[in-house]
Every structure is written in C-alpha cells, then in structure tokens.
Design an enzyme around this catalytic site. Sequence first.
Site, PDB file in Angstrom:
ATOM      1  N   GLU B 334       0.794  -1.230   0.000  1.00 27.90           N
ATOM      2  CA  GLU B 334       0.000   0.000   0.000  1.00 27.90           C
ATOM      3  C   GLU B 334       0.829   1.284   0.000  1.00 27.90           C
ATOM      4  O   GLU B 334       0.445   2.255   0.628  1.00 27.90           O
ATOM      5  CB  GLU B 334      -0.946   0.025   1.226  1.00 27.90           C
ATOM      6  N   ASN B 335       1.954   1.240  -0.690  1.00 24.95           N
ATOM      7  CA  ASN B 335       2.668   2.498  -0.869  1.00 24.95           C
ATOM      8  C   ASN B 335       2.219   3.084  -2.197  1.00 24.95           C
ATOM      9  O   ASN B 335       2.625   2.614  -3.255  1.00 24.95           O
ATOM     10  CB  ASN B 335       4.179   2.236  -0.879  1.00 24.95           C
TER      11      ASN B 335
END
Lengths: 704, 704
Positions: B334-335
């Site tokens: 989830e970057n």
Amino acid sequence: MRKILQTLFLLLVALKINAQDMKTVTLLPVPQHINFTSGRFALMANFTIAVKTDPGDSILYFAVNRAFQTLNRRTALYFGQQRITVKDVSDTSLFIINVKHKKGMKIGRDESYSLTVSTKNIVLEAPETIGALHGLETFLQLVQHDQEGFFLPAVNIQDSPRFVWRGLMIDVARHFIPVDVIERNIDAMTAVKMNILHLHLSDDEGFRIESKVYPGLQKKGSYGEYFTQAQIRELITYAKKRGIIIVPEFDMPGHTTSFLAGYPYLSSTPGAMYQPGPRFAFTGKPMDIMNMINTSPTPSFDPSKESTYIFLDKFLGEMSLLFDSPYMHIGADENNGVSWKNNPDIAAFMKKNNIPDTHALQAYFVNRVQRLLTKHHVHTIGWEELLSENLPKDVAVQVWTDGSKMNAAAKLGHPVIVSKGFYLDVFMPAYTHYQNDLLVDKLSDTLASKVIGGEAAQWAEAVDKDNIETRIWPRAAAIAERLWSPEQVKDIDDMYRRLFLINTQLDEIGVQHISSYERGLRRITRGRDITPLKTLTDVLTPVKGYKKLFARMTKPLNATYQTAPLTDVSDIVFVDSEIQRQFRMTVKHYLNSPNETDAGLIAAQLEKWKANNTALEPLINSGLINNDINENAKKLYTAALIGQEALELLKNKEKPTPERVKGWLNTLDQMKKAYGEVDLSIIPEIKALVTQQMEAEPANYPII
Amino acid sequence: MRKILQTLFLLLVALKINAQDMKTVTLLPVPQHINFTSGRFALMANFTIAVKTDPGDSILYFAVNRAFQTLNRRTALYFGQQRITVKDVSDTSLFIINVKHKKGMKIGRDESYSLTVSTKNIVLEAPETIGALHGLETFLQLVQHDQEGFFLPAVNIQDSPRFVWRGLMIDVARHFIPVDVIERNIDAMTAVKMNILHLHLSDDEGFRIESKVYPGLQKKGSYGEYFTQAQIRELITYAKKRGIIIVPEFDMPGHTTSFLAGYPYLSSTPGAMYQPGPRFAFTGKPMDIMNMINTSPTPSFDPSKESTYIFLDKFLGEMSLLFDSPYMHIGADENNGVSWKNNPDIAAFMKKNNIPDTHALQAYFVNRVQRLLTKHHVHTIGWEELLSENLPKDVAVQVWTDGSKMNAAAKLGHPVIVSKGFYLDVFMPAYTHYQNDLLVDKLSDTLASKVIGGEAAQWAEAVDKDNIETRIWPRAAAIAERLWSPEQVKDIDDMYRRLFLINTQLDEIGVQHISSYERGLRRITRGRDITPLKTLTDVLTPVKGYKKLFARMTKPLNATYQTAPLTDVSDIVFVDSEIQRQFRMTVKHYLNSPNETDAGLIAAQLEKWKANNTALEPLINSGLINNDINENAKKLYTAALIGQEALELLKNKEKPTPERVKGWLNTLDQMKKAYGEVDLSIIPEIKALVTQQMEAEPANYPII
C-alpha cells in the site's frame, strides 16, 4: 484551638457517614472523611482532564491516562480527548488534577489526597504523586450509573491511610506464578490502595528468580519455572507505575531445599543432595504435619561455616541491586534446629562460641545476614522467628502466629507488620480477616505506634497460576480496607455490599478471579452448559481452616502437591459466596421486618436451588460429575426444601412445632459433613428461616 | 512397486475415513491418514510416559511434560508419575515416545509422526523433535470421556502437513498486544499445529519493539507500548519450545509514520513532523477510505537518500540478530507513491537514474533493502506489492489481494504464502476461510509447488488485547486445518463439529477467547446476571466485510480508533456462533428426516429465544442496554415466533400457504438491516423452517 475545631468538624463528618450516607458509599476502602453534598456530576463525551504537576511526573501521567481509559471503556462514552499530556492544563477542564510535588514511590510517603466532586467539575488535589494515584482510584469507584446515565455523586473527600504498609504476599515458590498473573494482582492491589507486594521467591519447593552470580539456583532449583532478571525489572517498573513497591523474600536458614539443590555445600547436613520439593513427606494426618514441622530434620543452611556468608553476601548483593526495595525479607521462619543439632561440627561451633541453643544460633545467623544487608544498603525484614534481643532496631518483624510476638517486637522497638489473621490460604471468609483489628487492641498507644501495617498472605501449596486470583480476590480487598480505613469502619454487611461492587470492577480491569472460576466449571462440564453446575457451586465454599490444605497436600500420598491438578470444585470456588451473602441480607431483612418483596426473593431463590437437581441430571448422567458433587447437590436440594417449608410458616406468621424445628435442625446439622472439601454455605441462613432468627456469624473458625 | 502398494493402501485408508469414521474423529486438523482399530485405551492414574530421544532434547522433554500436565488437569486422575525426565525410558510405560533425531525448529523440517493407540499402550514415533510435538497434540485431542471414564480410541495415525508454512499474523501495531496475549496465541497455534507467528511490529499507528541502536523508534513511536528486547527474546524461546518460529515484520517504505515520529529525516516529505496514528483522517464513508488509500500523500521513507539505507542497515542488522528467524518481513504494501511524486528531489533522483515511475522506484527500494537483509543473513519476505521482475528468487511473496499476483510470483520462481481469503479482520465465518482452497486451483502443478503455505491475518484496527483472542479463536483453527490436512477434507459441517470440540480445549489451556466474551458481557451488565443478554448475543455476529471495521475506524470522527473503547456487543461477540451452528445442524437433520427428538430440540430453542425478551427486561429497564441491543432482541423474538409457527406446520406435515411464506420471508428479509453492527445469525435457519428446505451457505460475502 483552630486545629481542635477542625478535628471536631471532621469527626462530625465521619460520624455523619456512619449514620446516614454509608449505604450509598461505593468506595472500598472507605476514606477517612467523606461528605456528600447535593447533586451529581454527569459524565458525558465532553469529559476532559487537566493535570497540573511537574511535567516530568511520568508516573502521574501514566496513571491519569490509565484511569481515563478505564473510564472510557466502562462508560463507552467515546471521550473526545484522546491522551492526556503536559499540554492539558486548561482550567476549564472538567476534571482537574493538582499535584504539588512529583515524588517517587517510597514507604511512608504522604499518601493523602482530597477529591471534590461538584455538579460542575471535579478537583483532585494531592501533596505528592502517590496521593493522586489513590485519588484516581477513588474517582473511578465513585462512578455510578442509572437511567439518566453515568455520574458521580457530589462529594467532598479527605483521605489518607491508617497504616503505611498495606501489603499482599504472594508465594511464588510452592507453585510458580508467572508475570502476567502478578501484574493482574498488582492492578487489583492498586484499585484498593495497597502499596506493598511481597514476593516469597524461594522455598523448599522452588527457587524462582534468575541469579547471574549463582545460576545453579534457578537451574537446579526451579524445574525451569522462574523469573528472569529482565522480567523482575519489568515487574518492578510495572508496580512502580501503579504506586506499588515490590519487596523480595529469600527464605533462610530453613525452607532452603531449592537453594541447596544447586549449592549443597550450604547445607547443615554434609553430603546430602537435594531436589526441590516439600521439606518432608506428608502422611495424611494433620497432626503429623504439625509435629513434623517441629521435629523433622528439615533442610537448612549451615550457620557455622564462613562459606555460607560468603555465598549470601554475593547473592544478596546481587539481589539488592536488582530490586530497589528499601527492605529485603529473609524469612527466618520455621527453622526447628533439628538439622543443626544433628551435625557435630555445628555443635562444636556452638560450644566454641558459647551459643547455648539453636535459638541463639538462629539469632547469630540472622544478625550476620542482617549485617550483610546493611552493607548492601537495605533494611532487613523477617517473620517473627527472626526476633532476638540484639537485633538492630531497624529490622522489621512480620508477625504471623501470636500476639505476644507482636508485643515483644514492639517493646524492643521494631517496626511490626501484622499477618496474623490475614492468611488467605486458611480459606476463611473475608469478614473474619476484616474483624482482625486485634492487632493494636492489646498494645499500649506507644507500642501500637510501632505497628506500621499488615499483609494479606497467600501461600501457594494449594494454589497455582490458574486459581490464585480466585483465592486472593476479592477477599484481600477486605484486608486492604482494614489497613487503610478508620478503625471505626467495621460493619460486615456493608463491607460485603461494597466488596461485591468492587469485585465487578476488578473483573472489568482484567483480573481473572471470575474468569478462572468459570473456566474451571467449563473444564468439568467439557463444553456443556455450566449453568446448573454453577447454581450449585456458587454456594459451595472450601472447608475452613487447614483441612482443605492438608487434604490437598496429601492427595495423592505418592505425589507432591506441586504436580497435582488443582481442578476440583474445592480448588476453583470462591471462599466468599456472593449469592450466599445476598441471600443472607434478604433473610435478615425479612426476619427483621417481614414483607412480600423479600419473601418473594427468598422463595424464588429456594425454588431455583430445589429445581437445580433436575437441571443437573444430564451432567450427572454424563459421568463427569463425581460423587462429591452429587452429595453436595443433594444437600442443596434438601436445604432448599426445608427453607421452603419454613418460609411457608413464616409467611403465615406461624411458629413451627419444637419437634419440627428439631428435625430440621438435625438434618441441617448433618449437612456439616463436607464432601469434596466444600461446605454448603447457606446452612446458617436456612437455619435462620427455621428458627426465625439470624444467628451472628462466628468471629472465627478453628484453623485445624 | 512396494511404494505404489503402500500409497494405494494409504489412499484406501484415507477413503475409509471420509466414508465411515469421520464422524467420530475428534481431531483438528484431520491427519493425513487415520485408521480406527477396535477397542480403546483406558486412561487411569497408572498412566506413565517414557521418552526415547537424545537426552539433550530439552524441547521434547518440555513438550512431553506440558502435555502430561494438560492431561492430568483435564482428567484430574492424579497421575503417580510426576515429571518425565531422561530416566523415564522403560518399555513397560503406557505411552512410549520415540524420536530419531533431536532437531531445532526450522521451516521445512520433517514434521511427520505416527501415533498408534492400542488397548494396551500408545506409541508415538517421529523422525524429528517437531513431529513428536505435533503427535503430542494429536494424542491430547484423541482423549475422550464417557460413563466409563477417560479413554483414547484405538487408532493408527500417519501424519504430516500439506504445507510447510502455516502461519498466523498478528498486527501488534494498530493496537499493542502484550506478551501474555501473544503467549496464549502461541499455545493455541501449537494445539492446531500452526508453525509461524508473524508479528506485524510496526505501522503508522505504532512502533512496537525496543531498538537500542535507534531508541527514538520506541520512545516517540509507541506511546510507551512496545516489547522490550528481553521480552522478545523470551517470546522467541516460548514459541520455540512449542514448535513455532516468530517472523518479524517492519513495514516499509509506506506505513511508516511511527518510524518517522522519531526519525523524520527518513521521510519523503522534507520538514514534516510525525506522531504515530492513522495515515489519513477518516471521513466515515467507506469509498472515501478506499480512495484515500490510493491517492493520499501517505507518510513513507525517502528511497532516494543514502541516509535511509544507512539507517535501515543498522536497524535491520540489530533486528536480525535479535530474532533468529530465517525470514524478515519488510511489508512493502500500500505504498501509493503520492508522497514520492510530490517531492522534487525524488523526481530528480528518478530522472537521473532512469527510474520510470514510482512502481519502479519501489522495486529499487525493495531490492536495496533485500540486499541489506542478505548481508545480515536473512531472507526477505513481503506483501505482494514487493514483487518486481528483478527480485532475487529467494524472496517470499505474501499474496493478499488477488490470484494474479500469486500466479506472477510463482512464475517468477518465488515461494508464495497465501493470505488472500485468510483475513480474519473481515469478520467472515470460519467456513468461508475453510473453503479457500482456490489458492492452488488455478495454478499448474509446477506453479502450485511454489505455494509453501498460508497465513491467517489479524489486523488490529478494531481489536485490542481484550478482544483479539475472541476474534482469532477458534476461527484460525479452520485455516490451520486447511493448511495441514489433505485437500479432500472439506466438509463444512464436520469442520464446525470439530472446531467447537477444540474450542473447549483451547479454553482449557488458558486461551481467553470465551472468557473475554463473557467479561465483555459482564462489563455491560455491571454485575447483574449476564444469562439473558448472553442468550441474545450468543446468536449475534459482527456484520460481515469491512462495514464493521470502517464503522469502528470512524466512530467517533474526532477520535482515532486507537483510543476508542472496543466494548460494544459487536466488538465482543464471536464471528461464528456455536449456538447457530448447532441449531443449523438440528434443523438440517430434521428437514432431511423429520423426527420427534429434533423437533423437540428446535421447539425448546425457539421457546428459549422467544421467552428471552421477558428475561431481558430488568436489563433494558436499567438503561445499561442501548437501543441497538433492544432492536436485536426484538428481532430474535420475532424470528423465534416465526420459527414456532413454521415448526407447527412442519410437525403436522403441512405446507404453509404461499402468502404466509411470503409474509414470513418478508419479515425475515427486513431483519437483514443491522443494528449496532451485528447480524442475527439464525435467520437462514428460520428461513429453512419456513421454506421447509435449507439453503446452501453463501460461498462468500461482499467485503465492502
């Protein structure tokens, strides 16, 4: 003059509580002075806290946040304020906490505080950090709930403890009690304002702490169950943050089998080898046990060798650095001297040094150990047997057998700590400990001033990590009140009323006393519904005195009690039955002034008990319930039946015939025979229905 | 040829279980091969154990003694044998344990064992220590009880796991989960033969481990709640003794707010200052949350600076020495790259180094960190987003969103761990996870062989130390079976039958899942009897999918969910209702073959539910029960009423009129509206009574 007036005023305030408001007090321990004013403070989501103290007072900030979260969880109000920090100092906050001096935890600190709840806000003031910690617990206990929501009654409280030493001793040697259980006990102690946790870290059955200097101690003395030094450090910090000091005990010169397992050269019996375990084999007869305590050649240190003191110097030095307690406890109890007498070298040593008997030899040993501890900058404390005429006056004496020892210690000028009457392992109901104010009654004022407090003591022959919380709580809270509140606060019924209020709060903060009991019941029913079993066991209590303990210590004879499964009903039930106390109150009230409500409550309870036999049937048929439980179920059924018959007469304002009464009492008396080491607790109340009067509770019970 | 015959034989054995004996199997996970023979082994006080292994196999001796004590406590037989030591090797012992090679815990060990119970004795054989540990758990699960006492059925078991990686991930970052809770989870994992505990140690909300190299991490990143290194060492030992390896995760380059709180120079947003907490402010709308995850400039490391890698080198070096895991997890999930795009220096760095986009920049970052870990002698593992073409093949990929990632990772030759379908924080019933065998269905055999196992994942936005056990257990046990047992074992009803058997045993060994639920109920009733509330909440389950999680994350909007009290009914109830499953089985059975016993059971249950409204009245009047609980109580009452009417018709072998059915179904459909984020779980079963047929359970539910 002004001071006298003030005192008079406060006295009046104190009297006022007893007379009128006491029934609405939700606090345990009861504070020194409490004065209800009118109205209430309503708790809502807008509740905010401000703290005025030294910004470095991390213990206070931790305590405030902890109390805030407890409250948030209890009320589910979702407070807007998240965490209380040094930035929170606004005078418009609804709860203002004011501490004059940030100070660490020490014995004898100024623990006082004042708490004022008005309809608009709450103010807690304390001269030192510890007082504020106590005030926060009072604050939490004041929180109540009704149809309108959560609130605190408007009130002024001025509070400080009666004694500076309000302890709980936990024996972690007989059965090891791991970190999380100790932590939960600390939480509970904090809630009732106790301040000393005394850990009995070594005994014949186990050595429970890591020594880096003498690693053989934990390696050979613990069966792998001990606290690492890192864990001890964490425990000390955990306790400190909650206002509690940990006092370690290393029992010596007797009770040292687990020391000797790793270091047999310390023994007064040359050549003997040791394994941790009970100091003698039990025979099953209580009197034999008492006899053996006095006459067996039990393992003990050799007080005649210098090597013993060299060892103790290094070991106690290590421990005094690890703990930051002002006191170290050296036990010194129950050394009967038989091993010493049996050793010719020790006899020669006594002769050479003009030591007349083993008592004098014990005094010699204690004095040498005391000097070592002084060198390591800690005071000595020991059980009453450590007392001798030449003992330095700073040595504290913990009294556990009789009042004459208290008298002697006080006369010699020692600080005295009372555990006599506070032994939790004797299975006595809370009220018997609560009545134990004998501690100072027999002493002159001067001598009484030497009594610095007391300690509840939980020995661990018959408890392990899974049932110890049920044994200690809520009972120890009654002792906490005895040690904190004014002497005059001693109404038993009111103590129980508040005890069971606090009980719920201890459960809420995570203490496992209720959970362990119910898990124990689930263990018996193996996944079946516990309700009918619980209806029965809720009114069963362990037999009083050491009967149960001796039964446990000698069952089975071929085993040590340390690996016996503590899973019987007698191991898991509470010593005080909440249902019995409620029933007692209702019967008492009804007999005083007959009324329909109480009659209805009594009838419903009796019917529930009577009907329970049918509910228990599936469990009985499963074979999971043993004969002892069956016998107790029959008792409850019969008692309920008698109660119902007696109640019918009472409701009709009739007296039973003397023959009938005699028959009933006869049946009830037969029920005193215990099955599975539990008593049916409600017999006195059924008896009261039969005789139409409630007998006073016995002040005490025989111990053996 | 011999091998083929053997395989054929074993296959026949396996088929035999499914057909006939499965209903008597008390094991979870089901072993590879099980063959019941005739008779039983009766457990009595004379039970003894002998161990034949390397005398230095301390893990085995610990496990054997632990199992022995568990059995002693479960049966209360007071075994004469006390502790099992190297001296206990007698061939006449009733339970003989034979281990060929003492070996430590590693991923991919030979975990097989065989267990033979005859009427005379029990023999457990294993090539390595870990196999014997598994065999001991099987032994304990075989123990049963009837009128004649405790026994094990005579049986031959040959067992080994389907996958080598059978994990549970616990997020200790969103809410801190302390040592004792982790230990209890380890105990439960051991009981169901899981072997990997993955600790998610850092995230935006908290940094949960002490670093001595960078103490600002715990000081500024944890609000004081973190594991000390001593605690981690103890946890590792605790796990190892139970056959479990702890794999640490430090999530990066995103999910790093708590890192940046102490070391803001690591941030890709120059000058920004950080406080641990959610990475963006929630708005209350689920789609907004999803959107923000993709588009918010969330805190992340700066991958363009050498100082970042110098920091990580030292930090990961320290951690690789502390843990002795062969793998370290670096998250990498989830970057979204938004912060990187916003930083001109990073843009310049990308241009200079021909890095086309933020995906490639993430790959660059991951590869550099992977090289650091290789230097520190540990393999890298990460969530699926860490995958890129040039990643070394030893890097393991944990798949959590979709099958295509699994395919890609396997094709590139990476070991794959499946968490997709195993997220416990989505509030799905155990059977949905149990059905998740899609993991290898879509892959060719070669690719499937890259799947080394899976992991149940318990994210902690909506759990804390007080309810996490109720969330994880017993559900995770269904996943444990999926990962251990043969693919063909997939009967849902039978899984639930065994799951609730094991549930009782988890309770018995101290897991707090049942206790926490009941304490939660006691919190609501504040000391009043919980029975009527429990009758209701026993059949309430949290709404499925992320609805409940989002509700929790946004209530209240002005707060972070980390200090919200997780005390609602929806926070404390189980995801699988045991009562509902029992009721379902009875209704199913009754609809298949109508009979009086089942009709009686159904009628009794419906009556209990209907009558419960009256029982709840005192609680409702107390004001402690909120409106949501009231609405659910009404639902249960109405559902029970419908059930009773439908049952009457069934009993008379009548069909209801279509209008009546329509009316009932309409009412039941309206009940799908949830109050207080809980569903009434028994609606499908009431519906089955109404339509006179049981619908299959939905294979899955919408997640949002």
